[in-house]
Design an enzyme around this catalytic site. Structure first.
Site: not given
Ligand code: MV4
Length: 452
Positions: A165, A200-201, A237, A292, A339
């Protein structure tokens, strides 16, 4: 097979790796900082070496200190656990140069997956679904605007070197893009020493679903199905489960097959996790890969009966996947993990100190991974995860009941933990119905505040 493995980690995951070593008849070597002298990973390893003061940079992240311990103990291999040095390609390279087997993929593959827009390109090339996005780095805000106008807003700016993030910005309108571009760039530069961004979209209210894979050094890669990880707060998480209520056997098979093919082409070996976003039409899009073992791996172990950590070790020793697994992957029942963090359950501030009472639950279908014990101390220097409470049941309903009863019997005194928060989430009708996305916790916490 290896005779001796150094465990380059601490806490519950160090203990988890030591358990795997014991079952495989391999000697284990713990390393510890001065703050961890009385830790259980030190107690249960066959040997233990102090590698420095409490601060991470001077102990668990100090590559020369870790390698020196490995040389002194004369180990064949190093298991890095999660976090710390586990996805550090330079560390994997140093291990290789010192003729110590790094239990993980090659440095090149760690580097490829660490550069998010390169990982995207590799996945796309072999047919893994990805979101519409810039092909490679977006060199300027103007270039970003041009691309976003074509695909349509909202879009999301992400750091190439990012993950978890940081360096991310949601852009809802064209006017906002230049300012958000600069913010994301400086945040990424400061955090990773690399300000490169890609676009990204943006997916509204996605679920976070990840696939577990195992690959050997002979080109075989198998999928062990998914984990649903949408219950998170600020990219940490809180609860994971398998299967996801939104998964179908067809979709699981389709994604599993394309991942096996892709990762075989990439030359992936070790356990690995491929993260996807699921949109409201149940479409999956690749976002990142972790090279990992993950915190939540027990969820997959509970539904497949595969020991992922033992598998990592056997694969690193050169064994074939067919010999490691001894049969097809079969999914049975439902598993949930909570957790347990040493944190204030509402404020989420760390809660270090001495544990006075520690009464973990047991009984049918309950597994606890922890290095905590009564009269033990949680040092303030490290991650706040102190235990993982994992249950399995014949279906989601039984797993939910079992988790609720186990949380009710989990007593920790002397420090604050997230146990009370988990009890409340388990009682939430939307959670119980499986109606949630990555925004669940934020809405849940807001709802409770207004109810008081
Ligand atoms: C995103 C998204 C919506 N659209 N990508 C957050 C951490 C990173 N690993 C990717 N993340 C996100 N990417 C697009 N194109 C929303 C998130 C996101 C999110 C993703 C997974 C778990 C929790 C999240 C919480 C907020 C935003």
């Amino acid at each position: 097979m290896f005779k001796k493995i150094l465990v380059a980690n601490r806490g519950e995951i160090a203990l988890r790796v030591i358990c795997a070593c014991k079952e495989l008849g391999i000697r284990s070597v713990a390393i510890y900082s001065e703050a961890d002298r009385n830790s259980l990973h030190v107690r249960f390893a066959d040997e233990a070496i102090c590698i420095g003061p409490p601060q991470l940079a001077l102990s668990y992240l100090n590559i020369p200190a870790v390698i020196s311990a490995a040389e002194i103990a004369n180990v064949d291999a190093i298991h890095p656990g999660y976090g710390l040095l586990s996805e550090n390609a330079n560390f994997a390279e140093v291990c290789e140069a010192c003729h110590i087997k790094f239990i993980g993929p090659t440095p090149d593959v760690i580097r490829l997956m660490g550069e998010k827009e390169k990982a995207r390109a590799a996945m796309k090339q072999h047919g893994v679904p990805i979101l519409p996005g810039s092909d490679g780095v977006v060199a300027s805000a103007e270039e970003g605007c041009e691309w976003a106008r074509q695909v349509g807003f909202p879009v999301i700016l992400k750091a190439t070197a990012g993950g978890g993030g940081r360096g991310m910005r949601i852009v809802r309108e064209e006017d906002e893009l230049p300012a958000l571009y600069r913010q994301a760039q400086s945040e990424a530069s400061a955090a990773f020493g690399n300000g490169d961004l890609y676009l990204e979209k943006y997916v509204e209210r996605p679920r976070h679903i990840e696939f577990q894979v195992l690959g050997d050094e002979h080109g075989n890669v198998v999928s062990l199905g998914e984990r649903e990880c949408s219950i998170q707060r600020r990219h940490q998480k809180l609860i994971e489960e398998s299967p996801s209520v939104k998964m179908t056997p067809e979709l699981r098979k389709e994604i599993g097959e394309v991942l096996s093919k892709t990762l075989s082409h990439v030359g992936y070996h070790n356990a690995g996790t491929i993260e996807f976003l699921m949109d409201q039409e149940r479409r999956l899009y690749f976002i990142e890969m972790n090279t990992r073992i993950q915190v939540e791996h027990p969820v997959t172990e509970m539904v497949t009966d595969v020991d992922l950590v033992k598998s990592q070790i056997m694969i690193a020793a050169g064994e074939k996947l067919a010999d490691v697994l001894q049969g097809p992957i079969v999914h049975r029942g439902h598993a949930i993990e909570c957790r347990i963090n040493a944190e204030h359950p509402e404020k989420f501030t760390p809660s270090a100190g001495k544990i006075t009472t520690f009464n973990p639950p047991g009984g049918t279908g309950v597994r606890i991974d922890t290095a905590a014990y009564a009269e033990g101390t949680i040092p303030p220097y490290y991650d706040s995860l102190i235990a993982k409470l994992v249950v399995r049941g014949k279906d989601r309903s039984e797993a939910l009941s079992r988790m609720s009863r186990a949380l009710g019997m989990f007593i920790v005194e002397g420090i604050h933990t997230t146990i009370p928060l988990h009890r409340r989430i388990l009682a939430d009708p939307e959670f119980r119905a499986g109606n949630f996305d990555t925004g669940f916790i934020e809405r849940f916490l807001a709802k409770k505040e207004t109810a008081i």
